[in-house]
Design a protein around this motif. Structure first.
Motif, PDB file in Angstrom:
ATOM      1  N   LEU B  21       0.833  -1.207   0.000  1.00  0.00           N
ATOM      2  CA  LEU B  21       0.000   0.000   0.000  1.00  0.00           C
ATOM      3  C   LEU B  21       0.870   1.260   0.000  1.00  0.00           C
ATOM      4  O   LEU B  21       0.629   2.202  -0.757  1.00  0.00           O
ATOM      5  N   ALA B  22       1.906   1.249   0.846  1.00  0.00           N
ATOM      6  CA  ALA B  22       2.806   2.412   0.902  1.00  0.00           C
ATOM      7  C   ALA B  22       3.444   2.652  -0.471  1.00  0.00           C
ATOM      8  O   ALA B  22       3.545   3.794  -0.929  1.00  0.00           O
ATOM      9  N   LEU B  23       3.848   1.588  -1.144  1.00  0.00           N
ATOM     10  CA  LEU B  23       4.475   1.719  -2.462  1.00  0.00           C
ATOM     11  C   LEU B  23       3.468   2.241  -3.486  1.00  0.00           C
ATOM     12  O   LEU B  23       3.808   3.085  -4.321  1.00  0.00           O
ATOM     13  N   LYS B  24       2.227   1.778  -3.391  1.00  0.00           N
ATOM     14  CA  LYS B  24       1.188   2.233  -4.332  1.00  0.00           C
ATOM     15  C   LYS B  24       0.913   3.719  -4.125  1.00  0.00           C
ATOM     16  O   LYS B  24       0.769   4.471  -5.078  1.00  0.00           O
ATOM     17  N   GLU B  73       8.249   3.327   7.007  1.00  0.00           N
ATOM     18  CA  GLU B  73       8.965   4.577   7.300  1.00  0.00           C
ATOM     19  C   GLU B  73      10.132   4.762   6.324  1.00  0.00           C
ATOM     20  O   GLU B  73      10.433   5.875   5.905  1.00  0.00           O
ATOM     21  N   TYR B  74      10.780   3.659   5.956  1.00  0.00           N
ATOM     22  CA  TYR B  74      11.864   3.733   4.970  1.00  0.00           C
ATOM     23  C   TYR B  74      11.328   4.218   3.625  1.00  0.00           C
ATOM     24  O   TYR B  74      11.925   5.092   2.979  1.00  0.00           O
ATOM     25  N   ILE B  75      10.201   3.674   3.219  1.00  0.00           N
ATOM     26  CA  ILE B  75       9.578   4.074   1.950  1.00  0.00           C
ATOM     27  C   ILE B  75       9.245   5.560   1.982  1.00  0.00           C
ATOM     28  O   ILE B  75       9.506   6.310   1.034  1.00  0.00           O
ATOM     29  N   PRO B  83       3.214  12.280   0.755  1.00  0.00           N
ATOM     30  CA  PRO B  83       3.688  11.897   2.096  1.00  0.00           C
ATOM     31  C   PRO B  83       2.664  11.105   2.902  1.00  0.00           C
ATOM     32  O   PRO B  83       1.465  11.350   2.818  1.00  0.00           O
ATOM     33  N   ILE B  84       3.203  10.152   3.673  1.00  0.00           N
ATOM     34  CA  ILE B  84       2.382   9.291   4.538  1.00  0.00           C
ATOM     35  C   ILE B  84       2.392   9.836   5.962  1.00  0.00           C
ATOM     36  O   ILE B  84       1.523   9.524   6.784  1.00  0.00           O
ATOM     37  N   LEU B  85       3.408  10.625   6.272  1.00  0.00           N
ATOM     38  CA  LEU B  85       3.541  11.203   7.603  1.00  0.00           C
ATOM     39  C   LEU B  85       3.489  12.720   7.505  1.00  0.00           C
ATOM     40  O   LEU B  85       3.962  13.298   6.524  1.00  0.00           O
ATOM     41  N   GLY B 146      -5.035   9.853   8.684  1.00  0.00           N
ATOM     42  CA  GLY B 146      -4.045  10.765   8.133  1.00  0.00           C
ATOM     43  C   GLY B 146      -4.624  12.096   7.672  1.00  0.00           C
ATOM     44  O   GLY B 146      -3.917  12.932   7.125  1.00  0.00           O
ATOM     45  N   GLY B 147      -5.929  12.310   7.892  1.00  0.00           N
ATOM     46  CA  GLY B 147      -6.571  13.556   7.459  1.00  0.00           C
ATOM     47  C   GLY B 147      -7.385  13.311   6.193  1.00  0.00           C
ATOM     48  O   GLY B 147      -8.262  12.462   6.156  1.00  0.00           O
ATOM     49  N   ASP B 148      -7.047  14.071   5.115  1.00  0.00           N
ATOM     50  CA  ASP B 148      -7.794  13.891   3.861  1.00  0.00           C
ATOM     51  C   ASP B 148      -7.270  12.727   3.042  1.00  0.00           C
ATOM     52  O   ASP B 148      -7.927  12.262   2.119  1.00  0.00           O
ATOM     53  N   THR B 149      -6.035  12.301   3.364  1.00  0.00           N
ATOM     54  CA  THR B 149      -5.475  11.173   2.619  1.00  0.00           C
ATOM     55  C   THR B 149      -5.003  10.094   3.583  1.00  0.00           C
ATOM     56  O   THR B 149      -4.788  10.349   4.769  1.00  0.00           O
ATOM     57  N   VAL B 150      -4.824   8.898   3.027  1.00  0.00           N
ATOM     58  CA  VAL B 150      -4.380   7.747   3.810  1.00  0.00           C
ATOM     59  C   VAL B 150      -2.959   7.998   4.321  1.00  0.00           C
ATOM     60  O   VAL B 150      -2.084   8.415   3.563  1.00  0.00           O
ATOM     61  N   GLY B 151      -2.749   7.769   5.609  1.00  0.00           N
ATOM     62  CA  GLY B 151      -1.438   7.995   6.213  1.00  0.00           C
ATOM     63  C   GLY B 151      -0.960   6.774   6.974  1.00  0.00           C
ATOM     64  O   GLY B 151      -1.539   5.685   6.886  1.00  0.00           O
ATOM     65  N   LEU B 152       0.102   6.974   7.757  1.00  0.00           N
ATOM     66  CA  LEU B 152       0.729   5.869   8.472  1.00  0.00           C
ATOM     67  C   LEU B 152      -0.248   5.081   9.328  1.00  0.00           C
ATOM     68  O   LEU B 152      -0.232   3.840   9.337  1.00  0.00           O
ATOM     69  N   VAL B 153      -1.104   5.780  10.073  1.00  0.00           N
ATOM     70  CA  VAL B 153      -2.008   5.091  10.995  1.00  0.00           C
ATOM     71  C   VAL B 153      -3.041   4.267  10.218  1.00  0.00           C
ATOM     72  O   VAL B 153      -3.365   3.143  10.599  1.00  0.00           O
ATOM     73  N   ASP B 154      -3.540   4.819   9.113  1.00  0.00           N
ATOM     74  CA  ASP B 154      -4.487   4.065   8.273  1.00  0.00           C
ATOM     75  C   ASP B 154      -3.818   2.791   7.760  1.00  0.00           C
ATOM     76  O   ASP B 154      -4.411   1.709   7.763  1.00  0.00           O
TER      77      ASP B 154
END
Lengths: 232, 227
Positions: B21-24, B73-75, B83-85, B146-154
Motif C-alpha cells: 500500500l505504501a508503495l502504491k 517509514e523507509y519508503i 507523504p504518509i507522515l 491521516g486527514g484527507d489522505t491515507v497515512g501511516l495510521v491508516d
C-alpha cells in the motif's frame, strides 16, 4: 529557560523507559523540568497527558504531551537537531537502527521482564528465550560495530544505545544477586558486554545510575509483587 | 536509472499488504514475490530476514529490510511524493503513537478475541472493544487517520479496515459494528473503498474462504483437544 521552549518530563526513577528519555534530554543539553510520578498515586496531569496508557514517561513540550518512549526519542531528535543525532541521516541505516531498536524493545525487554516476574519452569523457559535473543542481537550488532569493539572516545549516543542501556547493564554483580547468574555474560555475548560497558561508563549515564543496592532492592520488590499477584 | 524494488509477502497477510500500500501511494513500481509461509519459506526470505524469518521483506537495490512499519517509514523517507507522515514533528509523533497503539495493543487484543476459548471470550472481546473505542477517538471527525489522505495510521490499521470485517462475517461475531463504533466503521468503508487502497487488498472471496477454513480448523482442534 524561556517559556517558548518549556520541556517537562513526567517519569519514575527506576523505569527504564523514563530513564532513556531523561538521558536523551541530558545528552542533547535540553533544559527540562522533571516530575517524579508515584505510580501508585498518578498525578492528574499524567492521566490527562496520557489517557490511553496512563504511564510514564510523558514528555510535555510547550504544553503538548507525547507518550511512548521511542516515539518521544524520535521526536526529540527531530525537534532538537544538534549533536548527538539519535538516528543516522541515511534512510537505510535509519531502518537498521529502527529494526534493532524494535527487536530490543519488543523481544529482549519482554523476555527480561518475564524472567524477573516468574519462577520455576516458566522462568527457566524465559531464561532460555532471553539468552537465545541475546545471541541473535550479538550477531546482529556486528554490522553496527564492524571493527569489533565499541570504544568510548567521542561515542555518538543513538536511539538503539539509549533503549539498550536503559534496560541492560554489564553489572554482573547485580545480575548475580537478583537472578543468581550473569545475564550479560562477557564470554557468551562479548560484543554486547563491551558495548554496554562503554555506554555505562559515559559520564552522563554514570551520574544517572542509582547505587547498586537500590537497583537490587527495586528488582526484588518488582519480583516479589509479581509472584505474589500470580498466586492470588 | 534502473531501481530494484522487491516485496516478499503473502497474499493474505495484512503486514505485507501494508508495504504494498505504501508503495502504491508513492507510485513506486515493484516486483512482488509470493512466499509460501506455512509450507516452504524460500531460501531468499530466510537469508534476508534471518532474525524473524517472516514476511514482509523489502529489498531496495539489494538491501533488505524487515518489519512492516520499519519498511513503511523507509519508503516514506526514500520516495518523497505523496507523504504518509505529517511534516510537523509533533503531528508525526502523534501518528507514530497511534500506529504503535494499533500494532501493540489493538491487533493482539483482536487476535485474542477471535481465538479465545469460549470461557475466556467475553473478557477478550471486552478488551478488544476498549481498544477499538480508543482508536476511534483518534479519528476525531477526520475522513482518514491521516486527514484527507491515507497515512501511516491508516496503513497500520489496515487489518481493522478490511480483514476484520471479513473475519467477523466468517466467525459470526460482531466486534466492529456501525452501532458500537460508528466513526470507525465508516472509516473502514472509506479505507477499503478508496482507490489507492482497494487495488492492494486481497480478494474478498478468497480471504473469506480462508477465514472460514481457519475457524473450522480451530474448532476441530478444540473439540479433539477436549475429547
Amino acid at each position: 529557560m524561556g517559556e517558548e521552549n518549556k520541556v517537562v518530563l513526567h517519569g519514575m526513577w527506576i523505569s527504564p523507559y523514563s530513564k532513556r528519555v531523561e538521558l536523551a534530554l541530558k545528552f542533547k543539553g535540553i533544559p527540562f523540568e522533571y516530575v517524579e510520578e508515584d505510580l501508585q498515586n498518578k498525578s492528574p496531569q499524567l492521566l490527562q497527558y496520557n489517557p490511553v496508557h496512563k504511564k510514564v514517561p510523558v514528555l510535555v513540550h510547550n504544553g503538548k504531551p507525547i507518550a511512548e518512549s521511542i516515539v518521544i526519542l524520535e521526536y526529540i531528535d527531530e525537534t532538537w537537531k544538534n549533536q548527538p543525532r539519535f538516528l543516522p541521516q541515511d534512510p537505510y541505516k535509519r531502518a537498521k537502527v529502527r529494526f534493532w531498536t524494535s527487536f530490543v524493545q519488543q523481544q529482549l525487554c519482554e523476555s527480561l521482564l518475564t524472567v524477573i516476574k516468574t519462577d520455576g519452569e516458566v522462568q527457566q523457559k524465559a531464561f532460555g528465550n532471553l539468552f537465545e535473543k541475546l545471541e541473535v542481537l550479538e550477531e546482529g550488532i556486528k554490522e553496527i560495530f564492524p571493527d569489533g569493539n565499541p570504544c568510548i572516545g567521542n561515542y555518538n549516543i543513538g536511539l538503539l544505545d539509549l533503549v539498550m542501556l536503559s534496560m541492560f547493564s554489564p553489572n554482573n554483580k547485580i545480575q548475580e544477586e537478583v537472578f543468581g547468574m550473569k545475564i550479560i555474560d562477557p564470554e557468551k555475548t562479548p560484543l554486547i558486554f563491551s558495548w554496554l560497558t562503554v555506554l555505562h561508563q559515559l559520564p552522563l549515564v554514570k551520574e544517572s545510575t542509582p547505587p547498586d543496592d537500590k537497583v537490587v532492592a527495586i528488582f526484588k520488590f518488582v519480583r516479589e509483587n509479581a509472584l505474589k499477584s500470580s498466586l492470588a | 536509472m534502473a531501481e530494484e524494488v522487491k516485496v516478499f509477502g503473502t497474499w493474505g497477510s495484512p503486514f505485507s499488504r501494508r508495504v504494498e500500500l505504501a508503495l502504491k501511494i508513492k507510485g513506486v513500481k515493484y516486483e512482488y514475490i509470493e512466499e509460501d509461509v506455512y509450507g516452504n519459506k524460500s531460501p531468499l526470505l530466510l537469508k534476508y530476514n534471518p532474525v524473524h524469518k517472516k514476511v514482509p521483506v523489502f529489498l531496495h537495490n539489494g538491501k533488505p529490510i524487515a518489519e512492516s512499519l520499519v519498511i513503511v517509514e523507509y519508503i516514506e523517507e526514500t520516495w518523497k511524493g505523496n507523504p504518509i507522515l505529517p511534516e510537523d514533528p509533533y503531528e508525526k509523533a502523534m501518528a507514530r503513537f497511534w500506529a504503535k497503539f494499533v500494532d501493540e495493543k489493538c491487533l493482539p487484543a483482536l487476535w485474542k478475541a477471535g481465538s479465545s476459548p469460549e470461557n475466556e471470550r467475553a473478557k477478550a472481546v471486552e478488551e478488544a472493544c476498549e481498544c477499538l473505542k480508543t482508536l476511534e477517538s483518534a479519528l476525531n471527525g477526520k475522513r482518514f487517520f491521516g486527514g484527507d489522505t491515507v497515512g501511516l495510521v491508516d496503513i497500520a490499521a489496515n487489518f481493522i479496515g478490511y480483514w476484520l470485517r471479513l473475519f467477523q462475517e466468517a466467525a459470526g461475531h460482531d466486534l466492529l459494528s456501525a452501532e458500537k463504533f460508528p466513526a470507525l466503521f465508516k472509516w473502514s468503508d472509506e479505507f477499503s473503498s478508496c482507490s489507492v487502497v482497494k487495488d492492494s487488498l486481497p480478494p474478498k472471496d478468497k480471504l473469506l474462504a480462508y477465514f472460514k477454513a481457519h475457524i473450522a480448523g480451530t474448532k476441530a482442534a478444540e473439540t479433539n483437544a477436549s475429547n
